[in-house]
Design a protein around this motif. Structure first.
Motif, PDB file in Angstrom:
ATOM      1  N   VAL A  75       0.885  -1.404  -0.035  1.00  0.00           N
ATOM      2  CA  VAL A  75      -0.232  -0.126   0.260  1.00  0.00           C
ATOM      3  C   VAL A  75       0.686   1.167  -0.038  1.00  0.00           C
ATOM      4  N   ARG A  76       1.939   1.133   0.767  1.00  0.00           N
ATOM      5  CA  ARG A  76       2.829   2.341   1.034  1.00  0.00           C
ATOM      6  C   ARG A  76       3.541   2.569  -0.562  1.00  0.00           C
ATOM      7  N   HIS A  77       3.802   1.566  -1.069  1.00  0.00           N
ATOM      8  CA  HIS A  77       4.478   1.523  -2.569  1.00  0.00           C
ATOM      9  C   HIS A  77       3.637   2.152  -3.540  1.00  0.00           C
ATOM     10  N   VAL A  78       2.400   1.734  -3.536  1.00  0.00           N
ATOM     11  CA  VAL A  78       1.255   2.098  -4.576  1.00  0.00           C
ATOM     12  C   VAL A  78       0.898   3.612  -4.339  1.00  0.00           C
ATOM     13  N   ILE A 120       8.237 -13.028   3.155  1.00  0.00           N
ATOM     14  CA  ILE A 120       6.988 -12.726   2.371  1.00  0.00           C
ATOM     15  C   ILE A 120       6.775 -11.120   3.091  1.00  0.00           C
ATOM     16  N   GLY A 121       7.127 -11.273   4.436  1.00  0.00           N
ATOM     17  CA  GLY A 121       6.768  -9.734   5.115  1.00  0.00           C
ATOM     18  C   GLY A 121       7.758  -8.742   4.884  1.00  0.00           C
ATOM     19  N   ALA A 122       9.255  -9.082   4.394  1.00  0.00           N
ATOM     20  CA  ALA A 122      10.194  -8.188   4.267  1.00  0.00           C
ATOM     21  C   ALA A 122      10.260  -7.609   2.732  1.00  0.00           C
ATOM     22  N   LEU A 123       9.394  -8.544   1.984  1.00  0.00           N
ATOM     23  CA  LEU A 123       9.444  -8.156   0.354  1.00  0.00           C
ATOM     24  C   LEU A 123       9.417  -6.592   0.065  1.00  0.00           C
ATOM     25  N   PRO A 124       8.270  -5.918   0.544  1.00  0.00           N
ATOM     26  CA  PRO A 124       8.180  -4.557   0.145  1.00  0.00           C
ATOM     27  C   PRO A 124       9.199  -3.720   0.698  1.00  0.00           C
ATOM     28  N   PHE A 125      10.125  -4.036   1.780  1.00  0.00           N
ATOM     29  CA  PHE A 125      11.116  -3.341   2.106  1.00  0.00           C
ATOM     30  C   PHE A 125      12.484  -3.474   1.964  1.00  0.00           C
ATOM     31  N   ALA A 126      12.714  -4.491   0.862  1.00  0.00           N
ATOM     32  CA  ALA A 126      13.901  -4.351   0.149  1.00  0.00           C
ATOM     33  C   ALA A 126      13.971  -3.918  -1.071  1.00  0.00           C
ATOM     34  N   PRO A 127      14.447  -2.714  -1.541  1.00  0.00           N
ATOM     35  CA  PRO A 127      14.456  -2.195  -2.784  1.00  0.00           C
ATOM     36  C   PRO A 127      14.395  -3.146  -3.981  1.00  0.00           C
ATOM     37  N   ALA A 155      17.431   5.748  -4.625  1.00  0.00           N
ATOM     38  CA  ALA A 155      17.787   5.996  -3.413  1.00  0.00           C
ATOM     39  C   ALA A 155      17.262   7.257  -2.763  1.00  0.00           C
ATOM     40  N   GLN A 156      17.415   8.413  -3.645  1.00  0.00           N
ATOM     41  CA  GLN A 156      16.940   9.730  -3.423  1.00  0.00           C
ATOM     42  C   GLN A 156      15.316   9.596  -2.703  1.00  0.00           C
ATOM     43  N   LEU A 157      14.390   8.715  -3.657  1.00  0.00           N
ATOM     44  CA  LEU A 157      13.027   8.402  -3.373  1.00  0.00           C
ATOM     45  C   LEU A 157      12.665   7.811  -2.132  1.00  0.00           C
ATOM     46  N   ASN A 158      13.741   6.816  -1.453  1.00  0.00           N
ATOM     47  CA  ASN A 158      14.023   6.201  -0.232  1.00  0.00           C
ATOM     48  C   ASN A 158      14.123   6.874   0.908  1.00  0.00           C
ATOM     49  N   MET A 159      14.965   7.970   0.494  1.00  0.00           N
ATOM     50  CA  MET A 159      15.202   9.059   1.676  1.00  0.00           C
ATOM     51  C   MET A 159      14.317   9.988   1.727  1.00  0.00           C
ATOM     52  N   GLU A 160      13.607  10.646   0.532  1.00  0.00           N
ATOM     53  CA  GLU A 160      12.708  11.643   0.884  1.00  0.00           C
ATOM     54  C   GLU A 160      11.225  11.127   0.979  1.00  0.00           C
ATOM     55  N   GLU A 161      10.991   9.646   0.648  1.00  0.00           N
ATOM     56  CA  GLU A 161       9.436   9.242   0.849  1.00  0.00           C
ATOM     57  C   GLU A 161       9.581   7.799   1.157  1.00  0.00           C
ATOM     58  N   PRO A 162      10.377   7.489   2.411  1.00  0.00           N
ATOM     59  CA  PRO A 162      10.759   6.037   2.666  1.00  0.00           C
ATOM     60  C   PRO A 162       9.239   5.348   2.877  1.00  0.00           C
ATOM     61  N   ILE A 163       9.315   4.041   2.727  1.00  0.00           N
ATOM     62  CA  ILE A 163       8.246   3.167   2.814  1.00  0.00           C
ATOM     63  C   ILE A 163       7.862   2.997   4.498  1.00  0.00           C
ATOM     64  N   LEU A 164       8.908   3.081   5.028  1.00  0.00           N
ATOM     65  CA  LEU A 164       9.030   3.006   6.764  1.00  0.00           C
ATOM     66  C   LEU A 164       9.461   4.393   7.163  1.00  0.00           C
ATOM     67  N   GLY A 165       9.011   5.228   7.999  1.00  0.00           N
ATOM     68  CA  GLY A 165       9.621   6.216   8.770  1.00  0.00           C
ATOM     69  C   GLY A 165       9.136   7.490   8.252  1.00  0.00           C
ATOM     70  N   GLN A 166       9.638   8.710   8.550  1.00  0.00           N
ATOM     71  CA  GLN A 166       9.326  10.157   8.177  1.00  0.00           C
ATOM     72  C   GLN A 166       9.836  10.154   6.813  1.00  0.00           C
ATOM     73  N   SER A 167       8.938  11.064   6.161  1.00  0.00           N
ATOM     74  CA  SER A 167       9.610  11.701   5.057  1.00  0.00           C
ATOM     75  C   SER A 167      10.556  12.492   5.351  1.00  0.00           C
ATOM     76  N   GLY A 168      11.525  12.436   4.093  1.00  0.00           N
ATOM     77  CA  GLY A 168      12.766  13.550   4.269  1.00  0.00           C
ATOM     78  C   GLY A 168      12.341  14.929   3.620  1.00  0.00           C
ATOM     79  N   GLU A 169      13.567  15.831   3.555  1.00  0.00           N
ATOM     80  CA  GLU A 169      13.372  16.968   2.888  1.00  0.00           C
ATOM     81  C   GLU A 169      13.513  16.850   1.270  1.00  0.00           C
TER      82      GLU A 169
END
Length: 688
Positions: free
Chosen positions: A34-37, A233-240, A327-341
């Protein structure tokens, strides 16, 4: 009747715990997806050219199920991937069938067995064992290939080891659990163990063991297998990198359906009025397809392996461009955690300007990608932003922009010199033909390179001789002709391109002609694929297409031998961009006295001359020249075949001719280079 107990040797508490772990894994998977979508949908909407239709769905399913895009020029990797893909798919479907059998038919409906009994069960066991074995073999070869064979495009980092080893652990523990169960139930199995050949093999390793030992090991490995599988299965969306398992098929479905040589038009004036961004400045400008692209990349390196800039040792790597954006997308809009600048793409320090500058726009990276990623579009959109909003571009582009704007050509030559190539020839001028109320079959668009470059002027003269020999009525625009705008567009100056497009379309609309003939593939691509966006729709033909027609119709007869061993250099904008591969080869095959030999990098995998994307006007480092590498490839193809015959590299593009001429001049090759029009004119006896 043959069957087996699903949760043999597992207590009811173990079942409950497994379901809880399964629910947690599915919840983690769903949350990540859902986060990816949502992250993908935050991108700008795409044009309709990436909307799936019946044909694109069929093509995507064909590519996914056959793995045919993986097989292209990498047969062993294709076999490896087929084993892994189908092994995982069949084992997943097998697990799904077991869940339906146990949870629906057994627990809810009260059947002891419904599906998994008798012949179906035996076939089920055999199919799962066979495809599980294919999975193990595919994973084993993947590890051998990456770490022992070591192809240059594959990286060997610790994280590249985790995924295949994880899958291998799941598969091997699954077989071990099966083997332990079969060994413990050997006297009461109820079916021949050969129906599960891999399980039988593992069972043999435990022959003679005590029943309690077998049960203990079975229980322990069953939990290892279950926990490792559910954790994966659980880790799949969090491994780029691993997300390609789910994203790449969707990316193939949403492949761009526009002509390969067409860039998206920009409303430049409107953007300036509305104070909008042009090109890609931040990740906010990426489209949904761009975001899906960076999510789908498996880092296989095929784009890099086929990129001429990368081959010649330049800093550009299409793979790294995609990975850096991810990498920039994962820093600014991470699947887990707060969004970056949010930061400018070119201010992150991830993508060097030299990489954006080095792209020849040849589209080799797009052609090579097995999952439909387009690194080229991202590079060009970054260029557009750098050029039009940041005023950041190589110094040599200044004269190109000025010449195009003020004099209508990137060489900054005076328009009165545009007909110098035709001195001594009686070439009709279209304006004079129109003034007399006439029309022509062919309007010959000479192009700037053939008009102003002394070497390429010979191509234009040869084409005129061919047209006259074939009895075709034609004319040229003369001093009215201007650059199509392709060079400045690929350099990033969209506004200047649109000025050229509008002026040329207005001019051409005033004249009556049948077909628009070009000798430059860049002009051909612009007229065919890009001018329609601005209302310019013409019947366009490249000179190799026209010559091939004339030969087929018998209007040209190549009777004079051209004594040479030849290899043909595929122009990127003729071949990859517009899929014109056969016409040039058919022409060369018809020339008596010649022998045609293919280079290793040919057809859709042909290597660029190094002149596209404005690099014709960019001084290259002598150690990293693309054209020199291409000449070396031609020499290699012709080595040992020359004998007493001269060796020739044939071209069908003035830009390629210029770049290959420079490549020949900088080395020790004795190759000659000629355009196909020159070769044909010589063979039909009409050289001027």
């Amino acid at each position: 009747m043959a069957s087996r107990e699903i949760f043999w040797n597992i207590p009811f508490v173990g079942e409950i715990l497994l379901y809880l772990l399964g629910a947690a894994a599915i919840a983690a998977l769903a949350y990540g997806l859902v986060r990816h979508v949502r992250r993908i949908l935050r991108g700008r909407r795409n044009e309709s050219s990436v909307s799936p239709n019946r044909l694109s769905v069929a093509a995507a399913l064909g590519d996914i199920l056959s793995n045919r895009t993986i097989f292209r020029r990498h047969f062993s990797a294709g076999l490896m991937h087929v084993g892994i893909f189908w092994g995982m798919l069949i084992l997943f479907l097998g697990t799904l069938i077991i869940a339906i059998e146990y949870d629906l038919f057994h627990k809810l409906l009260g059947y002891e067995h419904l599906l998994l009994q008798g012949p179906f069960f035996l076939g089920f066991e055999l199919v799962l064992d066979v495809f599980g074995a294919l999975l193990v073999l595919g994973l084993a070869y993947a590890l051998v290939r990456r770490y022992l064979v070591r192809p240059q495009q594959l990286k060997r980092r610790a994280r590249d080891l985790i995924f295949p080893v994880w899958l291998l652990l799941i598969a091997l523990t699954g077989f071990a659990v099966e083997g332990l169960r079969m060994a413990a139930q050997s006297t009461e199995l109820g079916y021949a163990p050969g129906w599960a050949p891999v399980g039988q093999l593992f069972a043999g390793m435990w022959s003679g063991a005590e029943p309690e030992t077998l049960r203990l090991w079975h229980s322990g490995l069953w939990w290892v297998h279950g926990v490792v599988a559910l954790a994966g299965i659980g880790a799949l969306p969090f491994a780029p990198k691993v997300m390609h398992l789910l994203a790449s098929g969707v990316n193939l479905l949403y492949r761009d359906q526009r002509p390969r040589g067409r860039l998206f038009p920009l409303d430049v004036e409107g953007a300036f009025e509305r104070d909008e961004v042009l090109g890609f400045d931040t990740l906010g400008e990426l489209t949904r397809k761009d975001r899906l692209d960076v999510t789908s990349c498996t880092e296989c390196g095929r784009c890099e392996l086929n990129c001429p800039a990368s081959i010649s040792g330049k800093v550009l790597s299409p793979r790294q461009i995609v990975c850096d954006l991810r990498a920039q997308l994962n820093m600014e809009e991470p699947i887990l955690g707060q969004s970056g600048e949010s930061r400018r793409i070119m201010d992150t320090g991830l993508i060097p300007f030299e990489a954006i500058e080095a792209c020849t726009t040849c589209m080799a990276c797009v052609e090579a990608c097995p999952v439909g990623i387009d690194p080229l579009e991202k590079i060009l959109e970054i260029r557009r932003n750098e050029v039009m909003l940041q005023d950041s571009y190589p110094e040599s582009f200044v004269d190109v922009f000025a010449g195009t704007e003020k004099r209508g050509n990137p060489w900054n030559e005076h328009p009165t010199a545009r007909m110098d190539w035709a001195k001594g020839l009686d070439v009709p001028i279209m304006a004079e033909v129109a003034d007399s109320g006439g029309s022509v079959d062919v309007l010959f668009w000479v192009g700037c390179s053939a008009a102003f470059d002394p070497r390429n002027q010979k191509i234009a003269r040869a084409m005129v001789a061919i047209l006259e020999k074939a009895g075709i009525s034609f004319a040229v625009l003369g001093e009215e002709e201007q650059c199509t705008g392709d060079p400045v567009r690929r350099m990033g100056h969209e506004y200047l391109f649109q000025m050229q497009a509008e002026a040329n379309i207005e001019l051409l609309s005033d004249y009556s002609f049948g077909r628009l003939l070009t000798i430059c593939p860049h002009c051909f691509n612009t007229f065919s694929n890009e001018y329609p966006d601005y209302g310019g729709r013409f019947e366009v033909v490249h000179h190799t297409q026209l010559i091939a027609e004339l030969l087929a119709d018998g209007r040209l007869v190549p009777s004079q031998p051209v004594d040479a061993v030849m290899t043909y250099h595929d122009s990127c904008y003729l071949g990859r961009h517009n899929r014109i591969f056969e016409a040039p080869r058919d022409i060369l095959a018809s020339i008596p006295g010649s022998t045609l030999v293919e280079m290793d990098r040919n057809l859709e995998y042909g290597m660029c001359c190094g002149g596209g994307g404005g690099l014709t006007w960019l001084e290259e480092d002598p150690e990293h020249r693309v054209n020199v590498r291409r000449i070396e490839q031609a020499d290699t193809a012709l080595a040992g075949l020359r004998g007493s015959k001269p060796a020739l590299i044939a071209t069908a593009c003035p830009f390629c001719m210029t770049m290959l001429e420079d490549g020949l001049a900088s080395g020790e090759s004795d190759l000659q280079d000629k355009d196909i029009a020159e070769i044909v004119a010589e063979s039909v006896g009409c050289m001027v």
